[in-house]
Design a protein around this motif. Structure first.
Motif, mmCIF file in Angstrom:
data_model
loop_
_atom_site.group_PDB
_atom_site.id
_atom_site.type_symbol
_atom_site.label_atom_id
_atom_site.label_comp_id
_atom_site.label_asym_id
_atom_site.label_seq_id
_atom_site.Cartn_x
_atom_site.Cartn_y
_atom_site.Cartn_z
ATOM 1 N N GLY A 35 -4.657 0.952 -2.781
ATOM 2 C CA GLY A 35 -3.364 0.724 -2.140
ATOM 3 C C GLY A 35 -2.779 -0.594 -2.587
ATOM 4 O O GLY A 35 -2.736 -0.905 -3.780
ATOM 5 N N TYR A 36 -2.379 -1.413 -1.638
ATOM 6 C CA TYR A 36 -1.692 -2.662 -1.952
ATOM 7 C C TYR A 36 -2.483 -3.884 -1.503
ATOM 8 O O TYR A 36 -1.940 -4.987 -1.404
ATOM 9 N N ALA A 48 1.682 -6.504 10.472
ATOM 10 C CA ALA A 48 0.882 -6.989 9.357
ATOM 11 C C ALA A 48 1.119 -6.107 8.145
ATOM 12 O O ALA A 48 1.107 -4.883 8.239
ATOM 13 N N LEU A 49 1.319 -6.738 6.976
ATOM 14 C CA LEU A 49 1.606 -6.031 5.732
ATOM 15 C C LEU A 49 0.773 -6.630 4.609
ATOM 16 O O LEU A 49 0.247 -7.742 4.736
ATOM 17 N N PRO A 50 0.646 -5.950 3.470
ATOM 18 C CA PRO A 50 -0.060 -6.539 2.333
ATOM 19 C C PRO A 50 0.688 -7.755 1.778
ATOM 20 O O PRO A 50 1.900 -7.921 1.998
ATOM 21 N N GLN A 51 -0.034 -8.573 1.029
ATOM 22 C CA GLN A 51 0.563 -9.739 0.385
ATOM 23 C C GLN A 51 1.751 -9.313 -0.470
ATOM 24 O O GLN A 51 1.676 -8.335 -1.222
ATOM 25 N N GLY A 52 2.865 -10.022 -0.349
ATOM 26 C CA GLY A 52 4.057 -9.735 -1.129
ATOM 27 C C GLY A 52 5.047 -8.821 -0.440
ATOM 28 O O GLY A 52 6.181 -8.668 -0.906
ATOM 29 N N PHE A 53 4.640 -8.197 0.663
ATOM 30 C CA PHE A 53 5.538 -7.336 1.424
ATOM 31 C C PHE A 53 6.161 -8.106 2.578
ATOM 32 O O PHE A 53 5.594 -9.084 3.080
ATOM 33 N N LEU A 411 -1.423 0.537 5.158
ATOM 34 C CA LEU A 411 -0.177 0.029 4.590
ATOM 35 C C LEU A 411 0.496 -0.959 5.535
ATOM 36 O O LEU A 411 1.200 -1.875 5.097
ATOM 37 N N ALA A 412 0.297 -0.766 6.831
ATOM 38 C CA ALA A 412 0.842 -1.685 7.831
ATOM 39 C C ALA A 412 -0.017 -1.566 9.079
ATOM 40 O O ALA A 412 -0.664 -0.549 9.303
#
Length: 452
Positions: A35-36, A48-53, A411-412
């Motif tokens: 995933g991300y 909460a989101l992946p780095q860069g989102f 993803l979130a």
């Protein structure tokens, strides 16, 4: 609406499998490697989101305002986005059953039943996902859960109820309504599409080839059914066509409404929970609904178990790859299911008249662990491959991605509370993922380094 599973039997460790060219079993604990990447806790304690989102709050129940001056309604649920000049228009369901703090305002001309507090709002956003305006497009409906996008760019919103007229309610409920994202004149004087039946509707998927509509039912006692509506001869789907059909003589029973019945060879499959392995495929037959308006008997109770195939908690639906994806959220032996799971994703192929189990979640042993997933609900097919599921489970809830090879990844994550995610869908450019946290009612625009 969400049904608790905290007190139901739990079993072995959660696993996720997906069928395709390669069958795979994925351990969610390893999801940070796909995933991300791992999720970064939100300093604002929300998403909460992946780095860069990053995310924007598009609308918030009770805080942002409709153009009529009332606060944004509660309980955002199924949602779709439609391309518009300079951005998108979202049609946002509100799953309001009566006790929520912010009802959909019963505006003149847009209200089906003033005794009901659900409905839809439209949200215009610019190309960056920033809200431009927000307004009522349908009011006076009850428990608007999910729905589906039509090939002619309207939204079908589903009432998840069998509420009949009486008390505060002036009309029967349990119908599907069509909402136009752009033309408020088309939304005047709402018309229930009674030919699609009156039951606890969850979601729909519409074939762009012949306008056939596939529908899920979220119900139990007995479990719900999967339906197909075939248009009458000469029907052509398009703007206003469903409304015109519903209002015509004999419109309440126009077309053919049928329930799915599955077979493995000559063996009838009574419940979708019988399938435990990805790649399991059943032949489909369709059985006519005897009395679709359920005047005396609920539609699902008009069949015996040997006539149809049932499933606990049928949920989201999405049309892609020439067929209809649909989700079963969970199953327990204690509720009458044959086998236990914490989510299935099925694919119905109208050409071969088969359903195939694409994804199955094993029973989640510990929903408080961030690496475990359970209770998929709404679904969207990602333009970058795989699917995205809105988790409506116990404990921590996520937007869960599943790759085409079967690996699940977060993803979130809802860092605010334990409310479910709802309504994931991408804008037409694929740059923005819209999604909601149902309670207290947030609508988000999520952007980042998407990739295939």
């Amino acid at each position: 609406m969400s049904v608790s599973r905290r007190n139901l039997l739990r079993g072995a460790a959660a696993s996720i499998m997906i069928a395709g060219s390669v069958e795979a079993i994925a351990n969610p604990a390893a999801a940070s490697t796909v995933g991300y990447g791992p999720l970064v806790p939100d300093p604002n304690g929300l998403l909460a989101l992946p780095q860069g989102f990053s995310y924007k709050i598009v609308a918030e129940a009770g805080k942002t305002l409709l153009e009529s001056g009332e606060p944004t309604p509660s309980d955002a649920d199924g949602t779709a986005s439609f391309p518009s000049r300079g951005g998108s228009t979202l049609v946002n369901n509100h799953e309001i059953g009566g006790g929520e703090p912010y009802r959909v305002p019963a505006l003149q001309g847009l209200t089906y039943d003033p005794g009901a507090g659900g409905g839809t709002t439209n949200i215009d956003v610019d190309r960056h996902g920033t809200r431009v305006r927000e307004y009522v497009s349908l009011a006076g409906t009850h428990n608007n859960c999910a729905g589906g996008k039509t090939p002619w760019n309207t939204w079908l919103t589903c009432e998840e109820t069998e509420q009949k007229a009486g008390g505060a309610y002036q009309k029967d409920h349990g119908y599907v309504f069509e909402v136009d994202p752009f033309d408020q004149d088309a939304n005047q004087n709402p018309v229930p599409l009674k030919f699609l039946g009156r039951y606890s509707h969850e979601a729909v998927a519409v074939s762009p080839r012949d306008s056939t509509i596939y529908l899920t039912e979220d119900a139990n006692g007995p479990h719900g059914l999967y339906f197909r509506w075939t248009p009458p001869r000469g029907f052509h789907g398009g703007k206003g066509a469903l409304r015109e059909l519903a209002m015509a003589t004999g419109g309440d029973t126009a077309g053919q409404l049928q329930a799915m019945s599955c077979y493995h060879g000559s063996q009838h499959i009574a419940d979708l929970s019988e399938a435990t392995k990805p790649g399991t495929r059943y032949k489909v037959r369709w059985v006519d609904v005897p009395e679709r308006d359920a005047k005396t008997t609920s539609v699902r109770k008009q069949f015996t178990d040997d006539q149809v195939t049932r499933s606990r908690k049928l949920e989201g639906a999405w049309w892609s790859h020439g067929g209809a994806y649909f989700v079963a959220s969970y199953a327990r032996q204690s509720d009458g299911s044959v086998n236990e799971h914490d989510g299935q994703v099925w694919f119905y192929d109208p050409e071969s008249e088969t359903v195939t189990l694409k994804t199955i979640f094993g029973v989640n042993p510990d929903p408080t662990q961030d690496t475990n997933f359970d209770g998929p609900d709404n679904i969207t097919v990602s333009p970058y491959g795989g699917v995205i599921l809105a988790e409506d489970g116990e404990g921590i809830n996520h937007l869960v991605g599943v790759t085409p090879r079967g690996t699940a990844y977060p993803l979130a994550r809802n860092d605010f509370n334990d409310s479910e995610f709802t309504g994931p869908n991408f804008d037409v450019t694929g740059r923005i993922l819209f999604a909601n946290i149902q309670t207290p009612g947030y609508v988000f625009a999520i952007t980042g380094p998407w990739r295939g």
